[in-house]
Enzyme design. Structure first.
Site, PDB file in Angstrom:
ATOM      1  N   ASP A 207     -25.695  48.072 -10.730  1.00 37.86           N
ATOM      2  CA  ASP A 207     -26.427  48.709 -10.964  1.00 37.86           C
ATOM      3  C   ASP A 207     -26.264  50.283 -10.352  1.00 37.86           C
ATOM      4  O   ASP A 207     -27.032  51.381  -9.498  1.00 37.86           O
ATOM      5  CB  ASP A 207     -27.480  49.205 -11.638  1.00 37.86           C
ATOM      6  N   GLU A 457     -28.435  39.864  -5.311  1.00 38.79           N
ATOM      7  CA  GLU A 457     -28.840  39.229  -6.704  1.00 38.79           C
ATOM      8  C   GLU A 457     -27.260  38.216  -7.795  1.00 38.79           C
ATOM      9  O   GLU A 457     -27.133  38.793  -8.534  1.00 38.79           O
ATOM     10  CB  GLU A 457     -28.871  40.237  -7.708  1.00 38.79           C
ATOM     11  N   TYR A 510     -39.433  43.979 -10.255  1.00 40.77           N
ATOM     12  CA  TYR A 510     -39.302  44.905 -10.138  1.00 40.77           C
ATOM     13  C   TYR A 510     -40.455  44.986 -10.959  1.00 40.77           C
ATOM     14  O   TYR A 510     -40.870  44.752 -12.226  1.00 40.77           O
ATOM     15  CB  TYR A 510     -38.763  46.303 -11.069  1.00 40.77           C
ATOM     16  N   GLU A 546     -36.592  44.364  -2.277  1.00 40.98           N
ATOM     17  CA  GLU A 546     -36.442  45.459  -3.525  1.00 40.98           C
ATOM     18  C   GLU A 546     -37.855  45.535  -4.375  1.00 40.98           C
ATOM     19  O   GLU A 546     -38.741  44.163  -4.704  1.00 40.98           O
ATOM     20  CB  GLU A 546     -34.886  45.456  -4.314  1.00 40.98           C
TER      21      GLU A 546
END
Length: 667
Positions: A207, A457, A510, A546
Site C-alpha cells: 500500500d 506483513e 487496524y 502498526e
C-alpha cells in the site's frame, strides 16, 4: 500462431506463478564489498553528480529497444527526444503527462569533467549510487560499468579505467521499475485490454506507490591505490556505563595489501565532541583491535538522557610498514550496548519502551527522492512529538537519514524491502537474503539501528513460510548477532509460522478500521487479547508495530465518525488504554503509529490522493491526533525516563483555585 509484441514484452519480465515445493538454504552468491559512505579526507576527494540529467522514457511495448540500439554508446539526445530530470528524485510526478504510471525502462544521462589531477597512478576513482529503483544498468563513456538489482540500497564500481581525464565524460543509466514475483518487493506484470488494444499494467499488493528513478545522490570519489575498503565497529560498556569499548576491524584493498612483505597497520584515534582525543591505538597485523574509553559518554535514545545521540569521531589512518600514510577515513561512532530476553529490551542496561512510527520516504513532487530539507523537518517533528523510534517501513531509508538518527538519538528498526512476501520460491529467498546482506553491511555501524526487520506483513501462514523465514532469520543472525530480529506480521497468531525464528514479535492490526470499521468499542480488549496471544504462543517480547485510521485533515464530526480528525484521536485513545494495561504485564515493548505522515499509493477508490493515516499531512503539518500523541509520548517519557515536559505541551485554560466547591450543587 505468432506471439504478439505485447506478449513478448510480458515475457521479458518472466512472470513467475509457480510455488516452489522445496526451498534450499543456499549461500548468497555475491556479497557486498566496500560501500563506505563517501567522505573527503587528506587522501580522498568527493564530487557530487546530482543535478539536472537528460531523461528518455522507453516505449512500454518495446522496453529493450535502448539496449538493442545501443543508446548508451552516444548521447541520448541523438536517439530520442529528451526532457530534463532532477537527480535525486522519483521521475513519476515531475512531468504533467502519464509518466507517473509508466511501466518498464527509462534512461538517464549527463556529462561531466574529470580533472587531470585525478589521473595519478596511485589513485582510484569510484562511481557510487545511493539508490536506483528497482534495477539499474550503468555505462561510462559507452562501456558498461555495473548493474544492480534492489531498490533503496547503494552500489558502486571502480571506473578508473573508463574515465577520460582532463576531458568530458558521459554517464548513462537505464532504470527498470518492473516488479515480478521474484523481485523484492514482489509484484505482477499483466496485459490488460484498453481502448487502443492492450496495455501493460504493473500491480502489487503493498500500500504505497512504486516510485522509481535515481532516488539518492550520485558521487564520484577517489581513494588511494591501497585504501581502507571496509570498517566494522562493535561497542559495549562496563556494568556501570563508565567505561566504553570500541572493537574495530578494517579491510584493505589494493596492491600493498596483497604483498606479503608489506605489513600494513592502522592508527586509530577517537575524539569527543570537543575535538579532544579520548582513546588511541595501533592495530594488530590483522588491522583489528579495541579502544578503551574511560569516562565514556554512552549513546542514549532521545529523552533517555539530557544529551541523547552522543557521537565520537573515529579517525583511521592506514600506514605502510615504512610509516608512509596510505589512506585516511573518518566515521561517527556511538558507544552503546544492547541486550534482550524473553520479556525485555535494554540499552546500556536500562529497559526501553519504544514509542514511535512507521514511516515512508515520500513527499509531493519528488516522491522518494532524497530531500535534505524534508528530512530535517521530519526529525524536528519526531522530536517535537516526543518519539524515540521509527521503523524504516518498508525498505531501507537513505544513509543521510541514518546519520541523522544517530545524531538525534532516534532508534531505528531497520527493515529490508520485503513486503507482503508470498509465493515462497528459491529465487525469491536468494534475493531476500541478498537484500538483508546489503542492508546489514550498509547499516551495521549505526548506533541508532537497534533491530533488524526481515519483512513486513509476509504471508506467514502459507506453505513453506516457516522454513522460508527460518532461513532468512538465521542468515540475518549470522551477519549480526548484536541486534535482535523481528518482522511486522499481520497474519493471525494462531496461524503464524514465522514467530519461532524471531527474537521480538511485532504485529500490525487496524481495529475500528479494517476490522470492525467505526466501532470504537471494539478496540481496547482486542489489542490486549491479540498481544497476549502472541506472547503466550512464543514467549517473546511483543511490539504493536502498526495501528491507526485514515483521516482527512480538516474533516470534523461529533460524535466521532470514520475519516474525521475526532475519530483518529478516539482510535488512538482506545489503543493507549490497551497499551498501558499491556505495559504492566512486563513483556510489551512498544507502540508504533501508522503513519508518521500521509503518503501516496496506487490509485484506488479507497484512497483519496493516497493513504491518509498520517498524524501529519503530506506537507508535514499536524492533524489533531498529533497533539494528542505528543501529550502521550512526553507523558511516557516523564514516567519512564524522568524527562521534562516542553513548555508548550499544555495550553493554558484557566486558573482553578481552592474555592471549596466540590460538586454541582455548589456551582
Amino acid at each position: 500462431m505468432a506471439l504478439s509484441l505485447m506478449s513478448l514484452v510480458v515475457g521479458w519480465y518472466v512472470i513467475h506463478t509457480a510455488i516452489a515445493l522445496i526451498i534450499v538454504n543456499k549461500d548468497v552468491s555475491q556479497t557486498t564489498r566496500g560501500m563506505l559512505y563517501p567522505r573527503e579526507s587528506e587522501t580522498r576527494e568527493v564530487r557530487s553528480l546530482d543535478g539536472i540529467w537528460n531523461f528518455v522514457r522507453s516505449d512500454q511495448k518495446n522496453p529493450t529497444q535502448g539496449i538493442r540500439d545501443k543508446w548508451y554508446a552516444e548521447d541520448l539526445s541523438k536517439n530520442q527526444p529528451i526532457i530534463p530530470m532532477p537527480v535525486p528524485a522519483s521521475y513519476n510526478d515531475i512531468t504533467t503527462d502519464d509518466l507517473r504510471d509508466h511501466v518498464g525502462t527509462v534512461w538517464y544521462d549527463r556529462k561531466f569533467f574529470v580533472p587531470r589531477s585525478w589521473s595519478k597512478e596511485q589513485q582510484r576513482v569510484w562511481l557510487r549510487f545511493g539508490s536506483v529503483h528497482y534495477e539499474a544498468y550503468v555505462w561510462v563513456n559507452g562501456q558498461q560499468a555495473m548493474k544492480h538489482e534492489m531498490g533503496h540500497l547503494p552500489f558502486e564500481a571502480e571506473v578508473t579505467h573508463l574515465l577520460k581525464y582532463g576531458e568530458e565524460n558521459r554517464i548513462t543509466v537505464m532504470c527498470d521499475n518492473a516488479l515480478i514475483q521474484t523481485t523484492v518487493p514482489q509484484g505482477k506484470i499483466t496485459e490488460v485490454p484498453n481502448d487502443d488494444g492492450v496495455t501493460i499494467v504493473q500491480s502489487y499488493t503493498f500500500d504505497f506507490f512504486n516510485y522509481a528513478g535515481i532516488h539518492r545522490s550520485v558521487h564520484l570519489y577517489t581513494t588511494p591505490k591501497t585504501f581502507i575498503e571496509e570498517v566494522e565497529i562493535q561497542t559495549k560498556l562496563n556494568d556501570d556505563n563508565s567505561v566504553g569499548y570500541v572493537t574495530y576491524s578494517i579491510n584493505v584493498n589494493g596492491s600493498a595489501a596483497n604483498e606479503a612483505d608489506n605489513n600494513l597497520y592502522a592508527r586509530i584515534q577517537l575524539y569527543n565532541k570537543q575535538g579532544v582525543m579520548v582513546a588511541n591505538a595501533t592495530s594488530d597485523s590483522q588491522l583489528g583491535g579495541t579502544l578503551k574509553v574511560d569516562k565514556v559518554k554512552p549513546w542514549w535514545p532521545y529523552l533517555m538522557d539530557p544529551e541523547p545521540g552522543y557521537l565520537y569521531e573515529m579517525e583511521i589512518k592506514l600506514h605502510a610498514a615504512n610509516e608512509e600514510l596510505l589512506d585516511v577515513y573518518r566515521l561517527q561512532v556511538g558507544i552503546r550496548q544492547l541486550s534482550w530476553n524473553n520479556a525485555k529490551f535494554l540499552i546500556n542496561g536500562k529497559q526501553v519502551y519504544f514509542r514511535g512510527f512507521g514511516r515512508h520516504e515520500d513527499s509531493d513532487i519528488r516522491g522518494k527522492g532524497l530531500d535534505n530539507a524534508l528530512m530535517t523537518r521530519d526529525f524536528n517533528l519526531l522530536k517535537w512529538i516526543g518519539a524515540n523510534a521509527y521503523r524504516t517501513s518498508h525498505y531501507p531509508y537513505s544513509e543521510e537519514s541514518m546519520q541523522f538518527a544517530d545524531r538525534h538519538g532516534i532508534m531505528i528498526i531497520d527493515e529490508c524491502p520485503s513486503v507482503d512476501t508470498e509465493n515462497f520460491s528459491q529465487e525469491l529467498l536468494d534475493k531476500h537474503k541478498s537484500s538483508l546482506e546489503q542492508l546489514v553491511h550498509r547499516d551495521r555501524n549505526h548506533a541508532s539501528v537497534v533491530m533488524w526487520s526481515i519483512a513486513n506483513e509476509p504471508r506467514t501462514r502459507d506453505t513453506n513460510a516457516g522454513t522460508y523465514f527460518q532461513f532468512v532469520a538465521n542468515y540475518t543472525r549470522s551477519l549480526d548477532k548484536t541486534r535482535p530480529i523481528t518482522a511486522a506480521i499481520a497474519q493471525p497468531y494462531t496461524e503464524d509460522k514465522a514467530g519461532n525464528s524471531l527474537d521480538i514479535i511485532s504485529f500490525n492490526r487496524y481495529n475500528a478500521w479494517y476490522s470492525n470499521a467505526g466501532r470504537l468499542d471494539m478496540v481496547t480488549q482486542r489489542v490486549i487479547d491479540e498481544a497476549s496471544g502472541w506472547y503466550k504462543k512464543y514467549n517473546k517480547p511483543v511490539i504493536m508495530s502498526e495501528y491507526g485510521a485514515d483521516t482527512m485533515d480538516g474533516l470534523h464530526m461529533q460524535p466521532a465518525y470514520v475519516w474525521s480528525e475526532e475519530f483518529q484521536s478516539e482510535v488512538f485513545s482506545r489503543h493507549f488504554r490497551a497499551f498501558d494495561i499491556l505495559r504492566r504485564k512486563g513483556w510489551f515493548l512498544g507502540e508504533f503509529v501508522w503513519n508518521f505522515a500521509d503518503f501516496k499509493t496506487a490509485q484506488s477508490y479507497t484512497r483519496v490522493g493516497g493513504n491518509k493515516k498520517g498524524v501529519f499531512t503530506r506537507a508535514r503539518q499536524p492533524k489533531a491526533a498529533a497533539h494528542l500523541l505528543r501529550k502521550r509520548y512526553f507523558a511516557l517519557g516523564r514516567e519512564l525516563e524522568d524527562c521534562s515536559f516542553p513548555e508548550d505541551l499544555f495550553t493554558y485554560i484557566a486558573e482553578v483555585g481552592d474555592s471549596g466547591k466540590r460538586d454541582a450543587s455548589d456551582l
